[in-house]
Design an enzyme around this catalytic site. Structure first.
Site, PDB file in Angstrom:
ATOM      1  CB  CYS A   5      -0.396   2.596   3.980  1.00 37.03           C
ATOM      2  SG  CYS A   5      -1.770   1.710   3.392  1.00 37.03           S
ATOM      3  CG  ASP A   6       3.141   1.337   4.404  1.00 31.33           C
ATOM      4  OD1 ASP A   6       2.919   1.831   5.393  1.00 31.33           O
ATOM      5  OD2 ASP A   6       3.030   0.165   4.040  1.00 31.33           O
ATOM      6  CB  CYS A  23      -0.909   0.105   1.185  1.00 31.29           C
ATOM      7  SG  CYS A  23      -1.876   1.396   1.239  1.00 31.29           S
TER       8      CYS A  23
END
Ligand code: NAP
Length: 307
Positions: free
Chosen positions: A136-137, A133
């Site tokens: 997300c990261d 992701c």
């Protein structure tokens, strides 16, 4: 057996938000959180884009807080996987193994799972440089060299997003052409920070504490080599967790539940609602899932009132 008013299947942001709202509306929801309780956020580390946490929060901590909040209003949470449902007649039936439960309304929030490569090192280094992701990261990979695996729209989207942070993004694809739409592929190919390695598969992720490289194999020449990298984003698609709803609820060709299209969370069966990634292949964010969980609880409450 007296039917439950509401059964919620799933315990990611969608399921637990639905539980909070439904419990506060006196529906006494029974939540089957599943053996992978908490959903995909349990696999991430820092969550920096969930509103209300200016310093960020760890994914598992966020889910723990949501769970506690649902329990505070006496949602009953059972750690069990639903194994079978029958939405063909009312009350709806939900099985956990041999145990049968009945409910007047159901919210399906079983989420989706990222597909992984299943190669050595991948599990061990997940959250330590290996992610599925970028939203997300990606932020944690400023000025780093990153690899994206895959050739579909997701891979293009992840690679393009990652160029905001990374110094270089290498897309590794197992064939000689992308599956992605021409427009997305064109954007990726034209980007100065993106390079593509064609006809290549990743066979192993390398590193002790954190990922330091990958072992790759050219599928035409069979030549094996190592490539240094500080981040690997696996973008080979997601799979909605809808196996048990086949022949019960309408879904698209990939398996995402289809909603009735009136802006509500109603599925093809009146009284069954869906929220979160199980019905969303587009946004797939914790906050959008939570929002949909809230909608589903309100939709279920209104539907139960009318019945
Ligand atoms: P996808 O279209 O199924 O693409 C998956 C990619 O991963 C393919 O290139 C596939 O290679 C590769 N792959 C699969 N298994 C692999 C493995 N074990 N090892 C190496 N490579 C592997 O999935 P997606 O990209 O997630 O897209 C899913 C759907 O969402 C599509 O309909 C897409 O258009 C849509 N989507 C749209 C957008 C957008 O428009 N902004 C963004 C994301 C997703 P092969 O090509 O060789 O099969």
């Amino acid at each position: 057996m007296t039917p439950e008013k509401l059964i919620i299947i799933g315990s990611g942001p969608a399921g637990l938000t639905a539980a909070i709202y439904a419990a506060r509306a006196d529906l006494h929801p029974l939540v089957f959180e599943g053996s992978q309780a908490g959903g995909q956020l349990m696999l991430t580390t820092e969550v920096e884009n969930y509103p209300g946490f200016p310093d960020g929060i760890l994914g598992p901590d966020l889910m723990d807080q949501m769970r506690k909040q649902a329990e505070r209003f006496e949602a009953r949470i059972e750690t069990a996987d639903v194994t079978k449902v029958d939405f063909g007649s009312r009350p709806f039936k939900v099985w956990v193994g041999a145990n049968e439960h009945a409910a007047e309304a159901v919210i399906v929030a079983t989420g989706a799972s990222a597909r992984w490569l299943g190669i050595p090192g991948e599990d061990r280094l997940r959250g330590r440089g290996v992610s599925a992701c970028a939203t997300c990261d990606g932020f944690f990979f400023r000025e780093r060299n990153i690899v994206v695996v895959g050739g579909g729209d997701s891979a293009m989207e992840e690679a393009l997003f990652l160029t905001k942070f990374a110094s270089k993004v290498t897309i590794i694809h197992r064939r000689e052409e992308f599956r992605a739409s021409a427009i997305m592929a064109g954007r990726a190919l034209a980007h100065p920070k993106i390079e593509v390695v064609w006809d290549t598969v990743v066979e192993e992720m390398l590193g002790d504490e954190e990922v330091t490289g990958i072992k790759i194999r050219n599928v035409r020449t069979n030549e094996v080599s190592e490539m240094g990298t500080e981040g690997v984003f696996v973008a080979i698609g997601h799979r909605p967790n809808t196996e048990i709803f086949k022949r019960q609820l309408e879904m698209d060709e990939v398996g995402y539940l289809t909603l009735r299209g009136d802006g509500s969370t109603a599925t093809s069966v009146a009284g069954v609602f869906a929220a979160g990634d199980v019905a969303d292949s587009t946004y797939r964010q914790a906050v959008t899932a939570a929002g949909a969980g809230c909608q589903a609880a309100i939709d279920a409450e209104r539907w139960l009132d009318q019945e």
